[in-house]
Motif scaffolding. Structure first.
Motif, PDB file in Angstrom:
ATOM      1  N   ASN A 123      20.202  31.096 -14.583  1.00  0.00           N
ATOM      2  CA  ASN A 123      19.747  29.480 -14.722  1.00  0.00           C
ATOM      3  C   ASN A 123      20.558  29.169 -13.132  1.00  0.00           C
ATOM      4  O   ASN A 123      21.375  28.864 -12.100  1.00  0.00           O
ATOM      5  N   ILE A 124      18.827  27.814 -13.361  1.00  0.00           N
ATOM      6  CA  ILE A 124      19.603  26.994 -11.726  1.00  0.00           C
ATOM      7  C   ILE A 124      19.579  25.385 -11.977  1.00  0.00           C
ATOM      8  O   ILE A 124      19.144  24.949 -13.637  1.00  0.00           O
ATOM      9  N   SER A 125      19.658  24.624 -11.721  1.00  0.00           N
ATOM     10  CA  SER A 125      19.969  23.213 -11.516  1.00  0.00           C
ATOM     11  C   SER A 125      19.910  22.700 -10.945  1.00  0.00           C
ATOM     12  O   SER A 125      20.017  22.888  -9.152  1.00  0.00           O
ATOM     13  N   GLN A 176      14.389  19.232  -3.049  1.00  0.00           N
ATOM     14  CA  GLN A 176      14.907  20.519  -2.519  1.00  0.00           C
ATOM     15  C   GLN A 176      15.963  21.582  -3.070  1.00  0.00           C
ATOM     16  O   GLN A 176      17.487  20.870  -3.048  1.00  0.00           O
ATOM     17  N   PHE A 177      15.449  22.440  -2.810  1.00  0.00           N
ATOM     18  CA  PHE A 177      16.708  23.224  -4.033  1.00  0.00           C
ATOM     19  C   PHE A 177      16.534  24.886  -3.906  1.00  0.00           C
ATOM     20  O   PHE A 177      15.371  24.972  -3.024  1.00  0.00           O
ATOM     21  N   THR A 178      17.348  25.525  -3.949  1.00  0.00           N
ATOM     22  CA  THR A 178      17.047  26.762  -3.062  1.00  0.00           C
ATOM     23  C   THR A 178      17.874  28.056  -4.979  1.00  0.00           C
ATOM     24  O   THR A 178      18.021  27.646  -5.492  1.00  0.00           O
ATOM     25  N   PHE A 179      17.331  29.096  -4.057  1.00  0.00           N
ATOM     26  CA  PHE A 179      17.860  30.375  -5.259  1.00  0.00           C
ATOM     27  C   PHE A 179      17.640  31.390  -4.534  1.00  0.00           C
ATOM     28  O   PHE A 179      16.868  31.581  -3.258  1.00  0.00           O
ATOM     29  N   VAL A 200      15.933  31.096  -0.494  1.00  0.00           N
ATOM     30  CA  VAL A 200      14.772  30.559  -0.409  1.00  0.00           C
ATOM     31  C   VAL A 200      14.564  29.485  -1.047  1.00  0.00           C
ATOM     32  O   VAL A 200      15.019  29.053  -1.709  1.00  0.00           O
ATOM     33  N   GLU A 201      14.171  28.330   0.034  1.00  0.00           N
ATOM     34  CA  GLU A 201      13.836  26.792  -0.660  1.00  0.00           C
ATOM     35  C   GLU A 201      12.715  26.985  -1.440  1.00  0.00           C
ATOM     36  O   GLU A 201      11.085  27.001  -1.220  1.00  0.00           O
ATOM     37  N   ILE A 202      12.595  25.628  -2.064  1.00  0.00           N
ATOM     38  CA  ILE A 202      12.115  25.131  -3.015  1.00  0.00           C
ATOM     39  C   ILE A 202      11.296  24.060  -3.335  1.00  0.00           C
ATOM     40  O   ILE A 202      12.787  23.096  -3.465  1.00  0.00           O
TER      41      ILE A 202
END
Length: 195
Positions: free
Chosen positions: A142-144, A162-165, A186-188
């Motif tokens: 899960n990401i937010s 911008q979010f990262t995983f 990793v930036e998305i």
């Protein structure tokens, strides 16, 4: 059908009817999914960046409010745009990203994200916080992240912050020596238009 059974089924039937009437699925018309990754030393000169294409997706609205959605990314299209000036090295890097060292696109040709929950916010121009499972190489976590959604005529545009995983959460690992030199994050950035 007896009255007692009707009374028990009424809330379910009403809920299902409401969902069908008030929820609308909008098909993705266009998209831009950008990625950026760094060496352990986080500097622009030690980064790679590029895009990946969306294979299919939708956004779900209740009235004008975002309520859900799903996205399927074609990992075989991953592009290293920072290497455009050196086609040979670009091809090597892209093949490396598609290999079983990283995304293993022969075995896992797609990755996906589902919006399972949506919360209204008012923060730095973003009006929703979305959350749900990101699935890469068959692994779901899960990401937010915040998104901005606006409507112009019949077209809805969603733009993410911008979010990262963390790549290691999805088994994106190289050999132990090289892997130590690569940042885990990793930036998305995502922009999609739907109608």
């Amino acid at each position: 059908m007896n009255t007692m059974l009707m009374k028990k089924l009424a809330p379910f039937i009403f809920g299902l009817f409401s969902l069908m009437v008030f929820s609308q699925s909008k098909t993705i018309l266009s998209s831009e999914i950008r990625w950026k990754a760094y060496k352990t030393l986080k500097t622009e000169s030690l980064s790679h960046f590029g895009t990946v294409n969306l294979k299919e997706g939708n956004l779900i609205f209740k009235g004008n409010d975002l309520a859900g959605g799903s996205f399927v990314m074609d990992m075989k299209t991953i592009d290293a745009a920072d290497m455009n000036e050196d086609p040979k090295m670009k091809k090597m890097l892209e093949n490396h990203l598609k290999s079983d060292d990283f995304f293993d696109t022969n075995k896992f040709p797609t990755a996906s994200f589902q919006i399972k929950s949506v919360k209204k916010i008012n923060s730095n121009g973003y009006n929703y916080q979305v959350a749900g499972p990101l699935t890469v190489k068959g692994i779901s976590k899960n990401i937010s992240f915040p998104v901005k959604v606006f409507q112009s005529n019949a077209v809805y545009t969603l733009t993410s912050a911008q979010f990262t995983f963390n790549r290691k959460n999805y088994g994106l690992k190289y050999n132990i020596f090289e892997d130590m030199l690569i940042s885990n994050e990793v930036e998305i950035n995502v922009t999609v238009k739907a109608q």
